[in-house]
Design a protein around this motif. Structure first.
Motif, PDB file in Angstrom:
ATOM      1  N   ALA A 245      45.928  55.232  49.516  1.00  0.00           N
ATOM      2  CA  ALA A 245      45.260  54.315  48.591  1.00  0.00           C
ATOM      3  C   ALA A 245      43.818  54.085  49.040  1.00  0.00           C
ATOM      4  CB  ALA A 245      46.019  52.991  48.535  1.00  0.00           C
ATOM      5  N   SER A 246      42.933  53.908  48.086  1.00  0.00           N
ATOM      6  CA  SER A 246      41.499  53.836  48.372  1.00  0.00           C
ATOM      7  C   SER A 246      41.056  52.437  48.779  1.00  0.00           C
ATOM      8  CB  SER A 246      40.704  54.272  47.139  1.00  0.00           C
ATOM      9  OG  SER A 246      39.313  54.149  47.372  1.00  0.00           O
ATOM     10  N   MET A 296      38.243  47.277  52.216  1.00  0.00           N
ATOM     11  CA  MET A 296      38.695  46.276  51.259  1.00  0.00           C
ATOM     12  C   MET A 296      39.160  46.943  49.979  1.00  0.00           C
ATOM     13  SD  MET A 296      36.726  42.842  49.940  1.00  0.00           S
ATOM     14  CE  MET A 296      35.828  43.583  48.592  1.00  0.00           C
ATOM     15  N   PHE A 297      40.306  46.471  49.460  1.00  0.00           N
ATOM     16  CA  PHE A 297      40.789  46.942  48.176  1.00  0.00           C
ATOM     17  C   PHE A 297      40.016  46.260  47.049  1.00  0.00           C
ATOM     18  CE2 PHE A 297      45.005  47.856  50.355  1.00  0.00           C
ATOM     19  CZ  PHE A 297      44.809  49.231  50.336  1.00  0.00           C
ATOM     20  N   SER A 298      40.220  46.736  45.833  1.00  0.00           N
ATOM     21  CA  SER A 298      39.491  46.188  44.683  1.00  0.00           C
ATOM     22  C   SER A 298      39.837  44.732  44.410  1.00  0.00           C
ATOM     23  CB  SER A 298      39.784  47.030  43.428  1.00  0.00           C
ATOM     24  OG  SER A 298      41.179  47.063  43.162  1.00  0.00           O
ATOM     25  N   TYR A 419      43.251  38.696  45.352  1.00  0.00           N
ATOM     26  CA  TYR A 419      44.428  38.668  46.226  1.00  0.00           C
ATOM     27  C   TYR A 419      44.907  37.241  46.500  1.00  0.00           C
ATOM     28  CZ  TYR A 419      41.814  37.105  50.343  1.00  0.00           C
ATOM     29  OH  TYR A 419      41.071  36.371  51.248  1.00  0.00           O
ATOM     30  N   ARG A 420      44.031  36.214  46.292  1.00  0.00           N
ATOM     31  CA  ARG A 420      44.436  34.823  46.506  1.00  0.00           C
ATOM     32  C   ARG A 420      44.081  33.915  45.322  1.00  0.00           C
ATOM     33  NH1 ARG A 420      39.955  31.795  48.280  1.00  0.00           N
ATOM     34  NH2 ARG A 420      38.166  33.070  48.928  1.00  0.00           N
ATOM     35  N   TYR A 421      43.655  34.545  44.224  1.00  0.00           N
ATOM     36  CA  TYR A 421      43.290  33.779  43.031  1.00  0.00           C
ATOM     37  C   TYR A 421      44.333  34.011  41.931  1.00  0.00           C
ATOM     38  CZ  TYR A 421      40.509  32.212  39.013  1.00  0.00           C
ATOM     39  OH  TYR A 421      40.066  31.564  37.888  1.00  0.00           O
TER      40      TYR A 421
END
Length: 430
Positions: A245-246, A296-298, A419-421
């Protein structure tokens, strides 16, 4: 007579018409004009075994995802162009796209275990040192080694089979860790046993080669993201290429807004904390960090992007190798590093080893000059205390705790941090 002449003329006319039709069909420009709806030939990659590294197998990683490459369900161009061209073969990594249904595509990273130069140099070393020739069958040469013959006879992967390999992951191996490698090895279809009965000779050579050159793909397999480990998802390999995964490297965010920098710094500290304390009682430490180690992921989530410099100490079992055994060297020890490189003693790794390294190399670049005074001065002071804490674990802990307390209110809660929203709107935990 007249009737015969008429028949002859008719046959001649038919023959001339047939020749005219054939001539038209053979002329590309005329055919294109006459048939505007001619089918379009879909372009494709001119894949060669050399580009993928398949010509080197079984001195390679595996073949689990090769079908995706040849079916063009993995593409190297990030814009999904119809002009499919392979990138240069000397690059260490590539950005690509991956699909399961030919409709929805997602970004992936396509990487080599090491640079093409190092691969070529290692291949030459195998031939010259084992067979005394400039070129050779790598598989035939490696099969003759004492180490691989031990692998062929072994029922279980034990510490003596990996002694002297340069991978930091295997410098302090426990039997529990080695069992996990065999049980979760994703390049074979029927993994699950700690015994190597399900591995063919070919599988054993591929596993040994991967562990010898770069353990990054093995770490992604045995500590998968779906279980909460901070690594990108392993999708498979083809020859000497790994697909995962990118993520965007941390260096891309050195110029980010203050709230983004604060968020990434807190995530980085949390990842290091989980690497030291986790349910499986493995202690992870870095032998080296740089701007490409983390990514970091998108959705804003930070992960370990490059696990090649990650060492593991089993806090439950300890290491089954004594320091003398670490010094054992053979061709597998020298595929990507200098054979004279000294190993670090397992007993010399301190608990705050990785924290100090990150405070020295990464956090100053991420947080420098981002905030107003006096907040910036406090951040710089805490980072300096952490970076100087080579002999004071307690001082490092205190500096990091104060830094985290200072950074937390500097974050923001919005869709950039998916990721946390929106959880962060309703709970201070996020």
């Amino acid at each position: 007579m007249g009737h015969w002449i008429c028949c002859l003329c008719s046959r001649v006319a038919d023959s001339l018409m047939l020749l005219l039709v054939l001539a038209l069909s053979c002329n590309p420009s005329t055919a294109a004009t006459a048939s505007p709806s001619a089918p379009h030939i879909k372009p494709s990659y001119s894949f060669g075994r050399t580009f993928l590294g398949l010509d080197k197998c079984n001195a390679c990683i595996g073949t689990s995802i090769c079908k995706k490459f040849f079916k063009e369900e993995i593409r190297f161009d990030t814009w999904l162009s119809s002009h499919l061209k392979l990138p240069p073969s000397y690059l260490l990594s590539y950005s690509g796209n991956y699909t399961d249904d030919a409709k929805s595509w997602r970004l992936v990273d396509i990487t080599r275990l090491t640079s093409k130069y190092r691969h070529d140099r290692a291949d030459k070393r195998i031939c010259t040192s084992l067979l005394k020739t400039k070129t050779c069958s790598l598989e035939r040469a490696l099969r003759r080694t004492h180490r691989f013959q031990k692998w062929l006879r072994a029922k279980r992967l034990t510490p003596d089979l990996v002694q002297g390999l340069s991978s930091p992951m295997l410098r302090c191996p426990s039997q529990r860790l080695l069992d996990r490698i065999v049980r979760r090895y994703a390049e074979v279809p029927d993994a699950g046993s700690i015994y190597m009965d399900h591995l063919t000779d070919r599988d054993k050579l591929r596993l040994l080669y991967t562990l010898s050159v770069n353990s990054h793909p093995i770490l992604l397999q045995i500590f998968p993201d779906v279980e909460g480990w901070p690594f990108p998802r392993y999708l498979g390999s083809c020859g000497r290429l790994v697909v995962s995964a990118s993520t965007r490297p941390l260096r891309d965010f050195y110029g980010a807004a203050p709230e983004v920098a604060a968020d990434l710094a807190l995530q980085l500290l949390a990842v290091l904390r989980s690497m030291g304390t986790n349910d499986l009682n493995y202690f992870f430490y870095f032998t080296h960090v740089d701007a490409g180690t983390f990514g970091m992921f998108s959705n804003g989530h930070l992960f370990i992007r490059d696990a090649s410099t990650l060492g593991i100490i089993d806090k439950e079992e300890g290491s089954q190798l004594i320091d003398g055994q670490q010094e054992y060297k053979d061709i597998f020890s020298c595929l990507t590093v200098d054979c004279q490189s000294a190993f670090v003693s397992c007993n010399s790794i301190r608990e705050k080893h990785s924290l100090v390294m990150v405070c020295q190399e990464l956090l100053p670049k991420l947080l420098k000059g981002k905030f107003l005074q006096p907040v910036q001065d406090k951040i710089d002071s805490f980072l300096q205390h952490c970076a100087d804490g080579l002999s004071d674990d307690q001082g490092v802990n205190e500096a990091i705790a104060k830094l985290a307390e200072l950074l937390k209110p500097l974050r923001s809660c919005d869709s950039r941090f998916a990721y946390r929203y929106p959880d962060c709107k309703y709970s201070d935990k996020y």
